[in-house]
Design a protein around this motif. Structure first.
Motif, PDB file in Angstrom:
ATOM      1  N   TYR A   1      45.448 -29.559  84.921  1.00  0.00           N
ATOM      2  CA  TYR A   1      46.571 -30.051  84.122  1.00  0.00           C
ATOM      3  C   TYR A   1      47.828 -30.215  84.971  1.00  0.00           C
ATOM      4  O   TYR A   1      48.587 -31.168  84.794  1.00  0.00           O
ATOM      5  CB  TYR A   1      46.823 -29.130  82.926  1.00  0.00           C
ATOM      6  N   GLY A   2      48.048 -29.294  85.904  1.00  0.00           N
ATOM      7  CA  GLY A   2      49.215 -29.395  86.761  1.00  0.00           C
ATOM      8  C   GLY A   2      49.164 -30.615  87.658  1.00  0.00           C
ATOM      9  O   GLY A   2      50.159 -31.345  87.792  1.00  0.00           O
ATOM     10  N   ILE A   3      48.010 -30.877  88.269  1.00  0.00           N
ATOM     11  CA  ILE A   3      47.882 -32.027  89.168  1.00  0.00           C
ATOM     12  C   ILE A   3      47.956 -33.330  88.397  1.00  0.00           C
ATOM     13  O   ILE A   3      48.606 -34.289  88.836  1.00  0.00           O
ATOM     14  CB  ILE A   3      46.575 -31.923  89.988  1.00  0.00           C
ATOM     15  N   ASN A   4      47.311 -33.413  87.237  1.00  0.00           N
ATOM     16  CA  ASN A   4      47.423 -34.617  86.409  1.00  0.00           C
ATOM     17  C   ASN A   4      48.877 -34.888  86.033  1.00  0.00           C
ATOM     18  O   ASN A   4      49.334 -36.035  86.049  1.00  0.00           O
ATOM     19  CB  ASN A   4      46.566 -34.480  85.152  1.00  0.00           C
ATOM     20  N   ASN A   5      49.592 -33.826  85.694  1.00  0.00           N
ATOM     21  CA  ASN A   5      51.013 -33.957  85.347  1.00  0.00           C
ATOM     22  C   ASN A   5      51.803 -34.547  86.520  1.00  0.00           C
ATOM     23  O   ASN A   5      52.645 -35.438  86.345  1.00  0.00           O
ATOM     24  CB  ASN A   5      51.569 -32.580  84.955  1.00  0.00           C
ATOM     25  N   ILE A   6      51.511 -34.058  87.737  1.00  0.00           N
ATOM     26  CA  ILE A   6      52.192 -34.566  88.922  1.00  0.00           C
ATOM     27  C   ILE A   6      51.845 -36.035  89.156  1.00  0.00           C
ATOM     28  O   ILE A   6      52.732 -36.857  89.441  1.00  0.00           O
ATOM     29  CB  ILE A   6      51.822 -33.722  90.157  1.00  0.00           C
ATOM     30  N   LEU A   7      50.571 -36.387  89.046  1.00  0.00           N
ATOM     31  CA  LEU A   7      50.157 -37.778  89.271  1.00  0.00           C
ATOM     32  C   LEU A   7      50.856 -38.728  88.303  1.00  0.00           C
ATOM     33  O   LEU A   7      51.256 -39.839  88.686  1.00  0.00           O
ATOM     34  CB  LEU A   7      48.633 -37.918  89.124  1.00  0.00           C
ATOM     35  N   TYR A   8      51.018 -38.273  87.063  1.00  0.00           N
ATOM     36  CA  TYR A   8      51.712 -39.115  86.080  1.00  0.00           C
ATOM     37  C   TYR A   8      53.206 -39.191  86.394  1.00  0.00           C
ATOM     38  O   TYR A   8      53.789 -40.283  86.456  1.00  0.00           O
ATOM     39  CB  TYR A   8      51.511 -38.564  84.669  1.00  0.00           C
ATOM     40  N   GLN A   9      53.822 -38.033  86.598  1.00  0.00           N
ATOM     41  CA  GLN A   9      55.265 -37.987  86.827  1.00  0.00           C
ATOM     42  C   GLN A   9      55.668 -38.741  88.094  1.00  0.00           C
ATOM     43  O   GLN A   9      56.751 -39.339  88.157  1.00  0.00           O
ATOM     44  CB  GLN A   9      55.740 -36.535  86.926  1.00  0.00           C
TER      45      GLN A   9
END
Length: 211
Positions: free
Chosen positions: A26-34
């Motif tokens: 979830y943290g990495i997906n959040n970074i990829l989106y942001q």
């Protein structure tokens, strides 16, 4: 509260490794989106850790995380993972522009070789309850989102990779490649909050090119 009730509310070793894997997912997906690595329409909102987090729905990305993080979860159970890094690079020049390091500590200290052979690698049950751990993870993910707002703009086409730093005696799958450590020239670092399951402790640091 009885001792039995207390134990049932505490995190197990398997549950701890799974929580760390979910934090990474979830943290990495959040970074990829942001950070705009992929178009926003390729993400959808999912509720987890009490937060609405944007997750990639691209089948290739979903399968990539399934394989990589599934293996990392196994290594977490074996105390083999030292650090997981999300590396963001410029597609054209391959220059590394940003690196998110997720450092792992094992909270019951070092284990000698005889103990490892007996498979008594870590205690089976930690000291923390699930709600407390989820609250700590929620605070870190919120801080990731806030940190992104002051990082340099990625105004070029970028790609990402996941690097896993393991112990030297770790069995590496044949399909995995060995790579050298990644460094960013003239970099700045920001250290984020840590969270602990009482079995695994996670420290998150972002490094970025100082322009």
């Amino acid at each position: 509260m009885s001792e039995t009730q207390q134990k049932t509310q505490c995190i197990t070793l398997k549950g701890s490794a799974e929580l760390v894997k979910e934090y990474l997912l979830y943290g990495i997906n959040n970074i990829l989106y942001q950070r705009g690595i992929y178009p926003p329409e390729t993400f959808e909102t999912k509720d987890h850790f009490g937060l609405c987090i944007l997750m990639s729905v691209d089948p290739k990305i979903v399968e990539f995380f399934k394989v990589v993080l599934g293996q990392i979860e196994e290594w977490l159970l074996q105390r083999k993972v030292e650090r997981v890094s999300l590396v963001i690079s410029q597609v054209k020049t391959k220059e590394v522009l940003e690196k998110w390091d997720f450092k792992v500590d094992y909270e019951n200290g070092e284990i000698d070789a005889k103990t490892i052979i007996k498979n008594e690698i870590m205690p089976e049950v930690g000291k923390k309850d699930l709600k407390t751990i989820q609250k700590e993870i929620r605070e870190v993910i919120r801080q990731i989102t806030a940190t992104v707002s002051f990082l340099p703009l990625l105004d070029c086409l970028c790609s990402f990779d996941i690097l896993t730093y393991t112990k030297s005696d770790c069995d590496i799958p044949n399909e995995w490649d060995e790579t050298s450590p990644v460094f960013i020239a003239n970099s700045q670092e920001v250290q984020l909050r840590t969270f602990s399951t009482s079995l695994h402790k996670m420290q998150t640091i972002v490094s970025y090119k100082n322009t």
